[in-house]
Design an enzyme around this catalytic site. Structure first.
Site, short mmCIF file in Angstrom:
data_model
loop_
_atom_site.label_atom_id
_atom_site.label_comp_id
_atom_site.label_asym_id
_atom_site.label_seq_id
_atom_site.Cartn_x
_atom_site.Cartn_y
_atom_site.Cartn_z
CE LYS A 181 -7.67 6.92 2.85
NZ LYS A 181 -7.68 8.25 2.26
CE1 TYR A 207 9.73 -19.74 -12.51
CE2 TYR A 207 9.14 -18.18 -10.79
CZ TYR A 207 8.90 -19.36 -11.47
OH TYR A 207 7.85 -20.16 -11.12
C1 LIG Z 1 -7.00 9.13 2.99
C2 LIG Z 1 -7.57 10.42 3.29
C3 LIG Z 1 -7.17 11.15 4.43
C4 LIG Z 1 -6.07 10.72 5.35
O1 LIG Z 1 -4.82 10.96 4.77
P1 LIG Z 1 -3.45 10.61 5.54
O2 LIG Z 1 -2.41 11.22 4.73
O3 LIG Z 1 -3.36 9.13 5.58
O4 LIG Z 1 -3.59 11.21 6.89
C5 LIG Z 1 -7.85 12.31 4.73
N1 LIG Z 1 -8.85 12.76 3.92
C6 LIG Z 1 -9.23 12.11 2.80
C7 LIG Z 1 -10.33 12.66 1.97
C8 LIG Z 1 -8.60 10.93 2.44
O5 LIG Z 1 -8.98 10.29 1.32
#
Ligand SMILES: *Cc1c(COP(=O)(O)O)cnc(C)c1O
Length: 812
Positions: free
Chosen positions: A484, A710
């Site tokens: 993701k 700035y």
């Molecule tokens: C992002 C996510 C993970 C992975 O989490 P990490 O801490 O990066 O391993 C697992 N399950 C769900 C539903 C997530 O949204």
């Protein structure tokens, strides 16, 4: 060369059936897809991700006639012409054979290990020694259990030295490598920055690495590591360093960096010499010092070494995956060309699913002769390529033999003149050339133009991390990897291709369009979509994406959509809210949920899962268990009603590290894959995957009282040198890093920001360090520390790196 009969005697075989005991073995193979010379191949049925016994048939059909197997019940009935050797453990047998071949080698073996620089040091040592010696080196990064065994197989007494690289990813591996390599001379390059925080695990790591030198007579290493404590007593040490210390063998008096090159001033045995070297970065200087020390320890004089060092060639040793013009992907590997590295590069090309068309541009190899040409032909013969472009007059004959469409050019100039006619578009192009053909000119012409702030992503490190986590999973536990948010900032299909090749079970994206992009680039793994909404149902179905269903609204809407489309049994994943309170059905909604699902034909539950709120926090372990209990309870209720099995899963990266008891049917690996694990309870050896780099645009000297940036926030309190670098908050470099909070690294030296961060630039105080315009700048030398300094977490820093920052992919 060995006959199958003699190999049977070398291995501790339990049982041997030889149909033709004089068969001569030339090649060792473990992957039936990669058989090059079937008749001379010995197939090892290794048990790794898949059981090699399954592929004996495939290998046999390709013409392989000799096999090492372990399964006592393996039936050889279908293989009447096969020679079979049964052993207790096929891995062990492969290593035993490698160890035997190595034992026959009577000249010195140099074994190299360390966290970084192993491959560079190996290549440079080879260049340096090859002036007057014949050197055998393990190909590219063949440094694993398997790679080392295969590299040793080709060793023979024609060589004066063998240089073998050893890399470990798990505890206890080094002892196995040592039994094969048994280096006479040991080289330890360095200890990486990764895990510098956890000292105890760092010690463990050093101790493990030191095992390579159990039987070495000399070990060379940077004096500052105090590595001698870990070495066996018989080993002489040979060290170098900057601190005045009488025990050092080489004392570095000065390192002076100029543009593109530097001068090292060294003393050894009372002789002082200036060594001009064609590099100016800190890492290259360290690697050179290792090489210099190794040559000195072998008895070369400082003057001889100085002469050779000046002629060292810079190495771009990594396969580089670039975005090309006309929607092409360019794999640039134009530094070296030999059969082993060509094989590696072709495998990488094979993984690229984003284009159906695959093209190879190949130059002549060093020392072309009939034998080499034959091997090259065999390697390419069946490789699925839509065309092959050959460069170099020694390849003329090959042109006539190959079945694939071939274009031939006598040299690189001729190729470049005809570039338009070749009409590269919508394809993956592997450019593989010997150094003297300068095929990098071709990749420069084909690559899309680059912005100078880049995120470098090391796909080999990603594979390595994947294997690390995989090693924790008991058999039968599936692996879902989270891609993701553009794979936590690292890319989409570039990362997914690799995961698919390495056979993970599932991918997960946040939104449907991320999944669509993966499908459009040839990814076929099952994909779960975390937060789908009604607008994307059509794409879900069209692209075979499996939604997470998290409430009644989305469930009803999806079912009626499927009814309308007359689709049944569509895979879905039910999300339970067991305490995170983000998305999902609450425990008391399960009954109502079952009323909907009971008579339904439209959907089929593939999994029931939940997400942990605090898996990384020991103080919350009771809560984590509570969440697990709630999921198990809900899943039982659902299974009892639906009457068919489905998967259960809850563990993310922290839970994989801290809670082995809750892996259930599948784990969901996220940030750990990208090299970050805040707990790392299992002591995994993770490698950083992405490195954000920028460059210095301008350097100026400012007087006391002037201000920088700035709102005049950066006050100059002493005469200062200030560098402007090309990264700002629009690139994802948070404004909170301004005014000394942010730390970057130039040539191995830490510097801080001064003044506020601008949109596209920011300023660094480089008064105390050596820095020049156009120098490379590491933006986050320590990502976890950087996150802490602005009170956030590494996740946020990674995914905030804006899309205008070009991603550059490396393999190796
Ligand atoms: C992002 C996510 C993970 C992975 O989490 P990490 O801490 O990066 O391993 C697992 N399950 C769900 C539903 C997530 O949204």
């Amino acid at each position: 060369m060995y006959s199958i009969d003699s190999i049977g005697q070398i291995l501790s075989a339990e049982h041997i059936v030889l149909v033709n005991k004089d068969s001569v073995i030339t090649d060792l193979v473990y992957d039936s897809r990669k058989v090059a010379h079937a008749a001379g191949s010995l197939f090892f049925a290794l048990k790794a991700l898949r059981d090699g016994h399954q592929f004996v048939k495939d290998a046999y059909e390709k013409g392989v006639r000799s096999f090492v197997v372990s399964d006592p019940n393996f039936s050889t009935q279908d293989f009447p012409e096969g020679n079979f050797i049964w052993v207790a453990d096929v891995w062990h047998a492969l290593q035993q054979l490698a160890a035997y071949v190595r034992q026959q080698f009577t000249k010195p073996v140099i074994g190299i290990t360390g966290s970084n620089g192993k491959t560079v040091v190996k290549e440079w040592l080879t260049q340096l020694l090859a002036v007057d010696k014949k050197v055998y080196q393990s190909p590219k990064s063949y440094n694993s259990q398997l790679g080392v065994a295969l590299s040793l197989w080709n060793l023979n007494d024609d060589y004066d030295y063998a240089i073998i690289e050893a890399g470990i990813s798990m505890p206890d591996e080094m002892a196995l490598l040592e039994t094969m390599i048994k280096p006479d001379i040991g080289v330890f390059t360095n200890i990486g920055l990764a895990h510098a925080g956890g000292f105890s695990s760092k010690t463990a790591k050093i101790q493990e690495k030191a095992k390579l030198f159990t039987h070495s007579r000399t070990v060379i290493f940077p004096g500052k590591y105090g590595f001698e404590t870990y070495l066996p007593k018989q080993a002489d040490t040979f060290t170098f360093g900057e601190e005045p210390d009488n025990n050092l063998h080489v004392h570095v008096l000065n390192e002076e960096a100029r543009n593109q090159h530097s001068v090292l001033v060294l003393t050894h045995q009372g002789v002082t010499a200036n060594l001009p070297i064609p590099f100016s970065d800190k890492a290259s200087q360290e690697n050179i010092l290792i090489c210099v020390s190794t040559l000195l320890s072998l008895g070369y004089t400082l003057a001889e070494v100085a002469g050779r060092i000046g002629k060292l060639k810079p190495l771009e040793m990594r396969l580089q995956l670039l975005n090309g013009k006309n929607n092409c992907s360019i794999i640039d590997d134009s530094y070296s060309n030999d059969l082993a590295s060509l094989q590696i590069a072709l495998d990488f090309l094979q993984q690229q699913q984003q284009h159906d068309k695959k093209t190879l541009v190949l130059s002549e190899m060093e020392g072309m002769n009939a034998k080499l040409e034959d091997k090259l032909f065999k390697l390419l013969e069946d490789f699925p390529l839509c065309r092959i472009i050959l460069v170099g007059s020694a390849l003329v004959k090959l042109q006539a033999q190959l079945k694939q469409p071939v274009a031939y050019f006598a040299d690189t100039e001729e190729l470049l003149e005809n570039l338009d006619k070749l009409a590269f578009a919508n394809e993956s192009i592997l450019i593989k050339g010997s150094r003297k053909f300068h095929l990098e000119d071709l990749s420069q012409l084909l690559a899309a133009k680059s912005h100078e702030t880049v995120l470098e992503i090391n796909l080999q490190a990603l594979t390595h991390n994947l294997q690390q986590y995989r090693s924790l999973l008991p058999e039968g536990v599936k692996l879902m990897t989270m891609v993701k948010a553009f794979s936590y900032g690292s890319g989409s299909f570039e990362v997914a291709n690799l995961l698919q090749f390495n056979k993970v079970d599932y991918l997960t994206v946040a939104f449907a369009d991320e999944g669509v992009e993966l499908r459009q680039n040839g990814i076929e793994l099952p994909i779960m979509v975390l937060s789908p909404d009604e607008q994307v149902f059509d794409s879900l179905v069209r692209y075979k994406l499996e939604p997470e269903i998290y409430n009644f609204r989305i469930l009803h809407a999806f079912i009626s959509f499927l009814k309308h489309k007359k689709i049944t049994d569509y895979p879905i994943h039910l999300k339970m809210d067991t305490g995170m309170h983000r998305l999902g059905f609450l425990p008391d909604e399960v009954e109502a949920l079952l009323l909907v699902l009971k008579g339904d034909k439209q959907v089929k539950v593939k999994s029931v899962f939940s997400h942990l709120a605090a898996a990384g926090d020991p103080a919350q372990d009771a809560f984590t268990q509570l969440q697990v209990g709630r999921l198990q309870h809900a899943a039982q209720q659902i299974e009892a009603t639906l009457g068919y099995p489905f998967m259960r899963h809850i563990a993310n990266t922290s839970a994989i590290a801290r809670h082995p008891a809750i892996y259930m049917d599948m784990v969901r690996l996220g940030i750990g894959l990208y090299g970050i694990d805040m707990d790392n309870k299992q002591g995994l050896d993770l490698e950083p995957v992405s490195v954000l780099k920028t460059t210095i645009t301008q350097i100026k000297e400012l007087e006391v009282g002037e201000t920088v940036g700035y709102d005049r926030r950066g006050l100059i309190k002493r005469k200062s040198r200030i560098a402007t670098v090309k990264i700002g908050y629009a690139d994802g470099y948070n404004r909170r890093f301004g005014n000394g909070v942010g730390e970057m690294m130039i040539r191995g030296q830490l510097v801080r920001t001064i003044g506020s961060i601008c949109m596209d630039m920011c300023m660094l105080d480089v008064t105390d360090i050596i820095a020049r315009e156009e120098d490379e700048v590491l933006v986050f030398p320590d990502l976890q520390q950087a996150a802490r300094s602005i009170e956030t977490i590494p996740y946020e820093l990674l995914v905030s790196i804006s899309s205008r920052v070009k991603r550059v992919y490396f393999y190796g």
